[in-house]
Design a protein around this motif. Structure first.
Motif, PDB file in Angstrom:
ATOM      1  N   ASN A 119      41.468  30.064  48.606  1.00  0.00           N
ATOM      2  CA  ASN A 119      42.783  30.598  48.962  1.00  0.00           C
ATOM      3  C   ASN A 119      42.705  32.125  49.011  1.00  0.00           C
ATOM      4  O   ASN A 119      42.538  32.776  47.970  1.00  0.00           O
ATOM      5  CB  ASN A 119      43.817  30.155  47.922  1.00  0.00           C
ATOM      6  CG  ASN A 119      45.234  30.566  48.307  1.00  0.00           C
ATOM      7  OD1 ASN A 119      45.468  31.702  48.691  1.00  0.00           O
ATOM      8  ND2 ASN A 119      46.166  29.639  48.186  1.00  0.00           N
ATOM      9  N   PRO A 120      42.828  32.732  50.200  1.00  0.00           N
ATOM     10  CA  PRO A 120      42.661  34.187  50.333  1.00  0.00           C
ATOM     11  C   PRO A 120      43.631  34.995  49.474  1.00  0.00           C
ATOM     12  O   PRO A 120      43.233  35.997  48.865  1.00  0.00           O
ATOM     13  CB  PRO A 120      42.906  34.436  51.828  1.00  0.00           C
ATOM     14  CG  PRO A 120      42.625  33.125  52.478  1.00  0.00           C
ATOM     15  CD  PRO A 120      43.068  32.090  51.499  1.00  0.00           C
ATOM     16  N   GLN A 121      44.901  34.580  49.440  1.00  0.00           N
ATOM     17  CA  GLN A 121      45.885  35.339  48.665  1.00  0.00           C
ATOM     18  C   GLN A 121      45.580  35.281  47.178  1.00  0.00           C
ATOM     19  O   GLN A 121      45.613  36.296  46.474  1.00  0.00           O
ATOM     20  CB  GLN A 121      47.295  34.801  48.940  1.00  0.00           C
ATOM     21  CG  GLN A 121      47.864  35.234  50.287  1.00  0.00           C
ATOM     22  CD  GLN A 121      49.329  34.852  50.419  1.00  0.00           C
ATOM     23  OE1 GLN A 121      49.752  33.810  49.921  1.00  0.00           O
ATOM     24  NE2 GLN A 121      50.098  35.686  51.097  1.00  0.00           N
ATOM     25  N   LYS A 122      45.289  34.078  46.710  1.00  0.00           N
ATOM     26  CA  LYS A 122      44.967  33.918  45.293  1.00  0.00           C
ATOM     27  C   LYS A 122      43.697  34.682  44.944  1.00  0.00           C
ATOM     28  O   LYS A 122      43.605  35.338  43.900  1.00  0.00           O
ATOM     29  CB  LYS A 122      44.801  32.435  44.965  1.00  0.00           C
ATOM     30  CG  LYS A 122      44.566  32.164  43.486  1.00  0.00           C
ATOM     31  CD  LYS A 122      44.472  30.667  43.216  1.00  0.00           C
ATOM     32  CE  LYS A 122      44.231  30.413  41.729  1.00  0.00           C
ATOM     33  NZ  LYS A 122      44.100  28.959  41.436  1.00  0.00           N
ATOM     34  N   ARG A 123      42.723  34.615  45.829  1.00  0.00           N
ATOM     35  CA  ARG A 123      41.461  35.315  45.606  1.00  0.00           C
ATOM     36  C   ARG A 123      41.680  36.823  45.544  1.00  0.00           C
ATOM     37  O   ARG A 123      41.094  37.517  44.710  1.00  0.00           O
ATOM     38  CB  ARG A 123      40.484  34.965  46.719  1.00  0.00           C
ATOM     39  CG  ARG A 123      39.086  35.533  46.530  1.00  0.00           C
ATOM     40  CD  ARG A 123      38.183  35.042  47.634  1.00  0.00           C
ATOM     41  NE  ARG A 123      38.697  35.418  48.947  1.00  0.00           N
ATOM     42  CZ  ARG A 123      38.349  34.828  50.092  1.00  0.00           C
ATOM     43  NH1 ARG A 123      37.511  33.812  50.079  1.00  0.00           N
ATOM     44  NH2 ARG A 123      38.847  35.245  51.243  1.00  0.00           N
ATOM     45  N   GLY A 124      42.550  37.325  46.410  1.00  0.00           N
ATOM     46  CA  GLY A 124      42.838  38.759  46.423  1.00  0.00           C
ATOM     47  C   GLY A 124      43.484  39.224  45.125  1.00  0.00           C
ATOM     48  O   GLY A 124      43.129  40.271  44.575  1.00  0.00           O
ATOM     49  N   LYS A 125      44.431  38.435  44.609  1.00  0.00           N
ATOM     50  CA  LYS A 125      45.101  38.798  43.354  1.00  0.00           C
ATOM     51  C   LYS A 125      44.132  38.730  42.182  1.00  0.00           C
ATOM     52  O   LYS A 125      44.164  39.573  41.279  1.00  0.00           O
ATOM     53  CB  LYS A 125      46.295  37.871  43.112  1.00  0.00           C
ATOM     54  CG  LYS A 125      47.411  37.991  44.136  1.00  0.00           C
ATOM     55  CD  LYS A 125      47.955  39.409  44.234  1.00  0.00           C
ATOM     56  CE  LYS A 125      48.672  39.843  42.969  1.00  0.00           C
ATOM     57  NZ  LYS A 125      49.245  41.212  43.104  1.00  0.00           N
TER      58      LYS A 125
ATOM     59  N   ASP B 187      46.918  48.790  45.165  1.00  0.00           N
ATOM     60  CA  ASP B 187      46.234  47.841  44.277  1.00  0.00           C
ATOM     61  C   ASP B 187      45.981  48.396  42.883  1.00  0.00           C
ATOM     62  O   ASP B 187      45.844  47.642  41.922  1.00  0.00           O
ATOM     63  CB  ASP B 187      44.899  47.412  44.901  1.00  0.00           C
ATOM     64  CG  ASP B 187      45.116  46.572  46.162  1.00  0.00           C
ATOM     65  OD1 ASP B 187      46.210  45.996  46.299  1.00  0.00           O
ATOM     66  OD2 ASP B 187      44.198  46.505  46.994  1.00  0.00           O
TER      67      ASP B 187
ATOM     68  N   LYS C 225      39.814  44.876  49.291  1.00  0.00           N
ATOM     69  CA  LYS C 225      39.949  43.930  50.398  1.00  0.00           C
ATOM     70  C   LYS C 225      38.837  42.880  50.342  1.00  0.00           C
ATOM     71  O   LYS C 225      37.667  43.212  50.149  1.00  0.00           O
ATOM     72  CB  LYS C 225      39.869  44.658  51.747  1.00  0.00           C
ATOM     73  CG  LYS C 225      41.043  45.575  52.055  1.00  0.00           C
ATOM     74  CD  LYS C 225      42.311  44.790  52.336  1.00  0.00           C
ATOM     75  CE  LYS C 225      43.445  45.723  52.759  1.00  0.00           C
ATOM     76  NZ  LYS C 225      44.711  44.976  52.973  1.00  0.00           N
TER      77      LYS C 225
ATOM     78  N   LYS D 244      37.914  40.270  52.972  1.00  0.00           N
ATOM     79  CA  LYS D 244      38.137  39.703  54.300  1.00  0.00           C
ATOM     80  C   LYS D 244      36.881  38.986  54.787  1.00  0.00           C
ATOM     81  O   LYS D 244      35.781  39.189  54.261  1.00  0.00           O
ATOM     82  CB  LYS D 244      38.511  40.808  55.287  1.00  0.00           C
ATOM     83  CG  LYS D 244      39.902  41.389  55.080  1.00  0.00           C
ATOM     84  CD  LYS D 244      40.248  42.345  56.215  1.00  0.00           C
ATOM     85  CE  LYS D 244      41.707  42.763  56.162  1.00  0.00           C
ATOM     86  NZ  LYS D 244      42.079  43.627  57.311  1.00  0.00           N
TER      87      LYS D 244
END
Length: 317
Positions: free
Chosen positions: A169-175, A211, A226, A228
């Motif tokens: 999950n990109p969003q979860k991974r980013g957080k 961030d 980031k 990506k």
């Protein structure tokens, strides 16, 4: 202080010479000791000898005998030894002494005061040295404890970072990435503020999201992270630089999990033209720094120097 109150030879002899001069009679000498808390049982044999053969013991003999007994046990008669010294050093009624003994008594009392002050000074210096050594030992132990705690924290952070590679999950991974790197900065006490959002006026909503912010050598750095699929290009770099340009004396750090395109690196170099500084990291760098137990602030300083001196914001160690 025990070094003083357990009478050393020089002080012992001075006391033996002094007490007889402060007391006119043998009975007065015994009373002097008794008043200092020395129980009669300790010198009962002396009392009996004086009763049966008073001329067999002088005042000096009495003093030496009793002093030897209370000086043998360093703990049991500590209070009595202290009280004797107190009575001698505070003695002022020299008019009650035999007239021929008064000046000598004053001199001996003064000498005892001097000896005690010198020994007290050495004792204090010894205590100060011991306290200093104890403090240094404690400081060293605290540093060791801090290093151990940091190692434990860094190991946890490393596990956090490794776990991100399996997160889909990109969003979860980013957080989670923000959290892991925020914890990393905390271990070096350089984190000023974690991720935050700035709202616009008149209900504009969120107009800016950062961030994190760190501070090193009194310089503030805005951090952007980031993760990506593709390498970071100039658009993402310029967007982060926009946050820096609109703040006085602010600099930037960019962390990418997928590297940078040539245009992205060029955009980072252009920041120097506008008196701003951008330092570019790969996420892989952080993993290597943690694994090698390198000092991150020093590593960051070397990156900053490369960006300024070599105009290379993306130099890797």
């Amino acid at each position: 202080m025990n070094d003083v109150y357990h009478y050393p030879p020089d002080l012992f002899d001075l006391i033996v010479q002094t007490i007889p001069l402060l007391n006119k009679s043998k009975k007065a000498v015994l009373t002097f000791f008794n008043g200092a808390g020395v129980e009669v049982a300790l010198y009962n044999d002396v009392v009996k000898t004086l009763q049966t053969n008073p001329d067999s013991l002088s005042k000096y003999d009495i003093c030496r005998t009793i002093l030897e007994r209370i000086n043998q046990n360093s703990e049991k008669y500590l209070r009595q030894r202290r009280e004797l010294l107190k009575r001698i050093t505070e003695f002022e009624a020299f008019s009650t002494c035999w007239e021929n003994d008064q000046f000598k008594a004053k001199g001996l009392v003064a000498e005892i005061q001097k000896v005690i002050n010198v020994k007290d000074s050495f004792t204090r210096m010894k205590q100060e040295r011991e306290n200093e050594q104890s403090l240094r030992k404690q400081e060293y132990q605290n540093k060791i404890n801090q290093i151990q705690k940091r190692k434990v924290k860094l190991e946890d952070i490393k596990k956090e970072l490794f776990s991100l590679f399996s997160e889909t999950n990109p969003q979860k991974r980013g957080k989670l990435l923000e959290s892991a790197l925020g914890n990393y900065f905390k271990t070096y006490e350089i984190l000023v503020k974690e991720d935050f959002k700035r709202n616009g006026e008149a209900g504009e909503g969120i107009i800016e999201q950062i961030d994190g912010i760190i501070e090193i050598d009194n310089q503030v750095y805005f951090v952007e992270m980031k993760w990506k699929k593709d390498a970071i290009g100039s658009d993402d770099i310029y967007q982060h630089l926009g946050r820096i340009y609109h703040r006085a004396n602010a600099h930037g750090i960019f962390i990418s999990a997928s590297g940078y395109t040539p245009s992205g690196i060029t955009a980072g170099k252009e920041a120097l033209i506008k008196n701003a500084l951008l330092v570019m990291f790969d996420l892989e760098e952080f993993v290597k720094i943690i694994e090698s137990e390198s000092d991150f602030p020093n590593y960051l300083r070397s990156k900053i120097q490369s960006a300024i001196i070599e105009k290379n914001p993306y130099k890797r160690g």
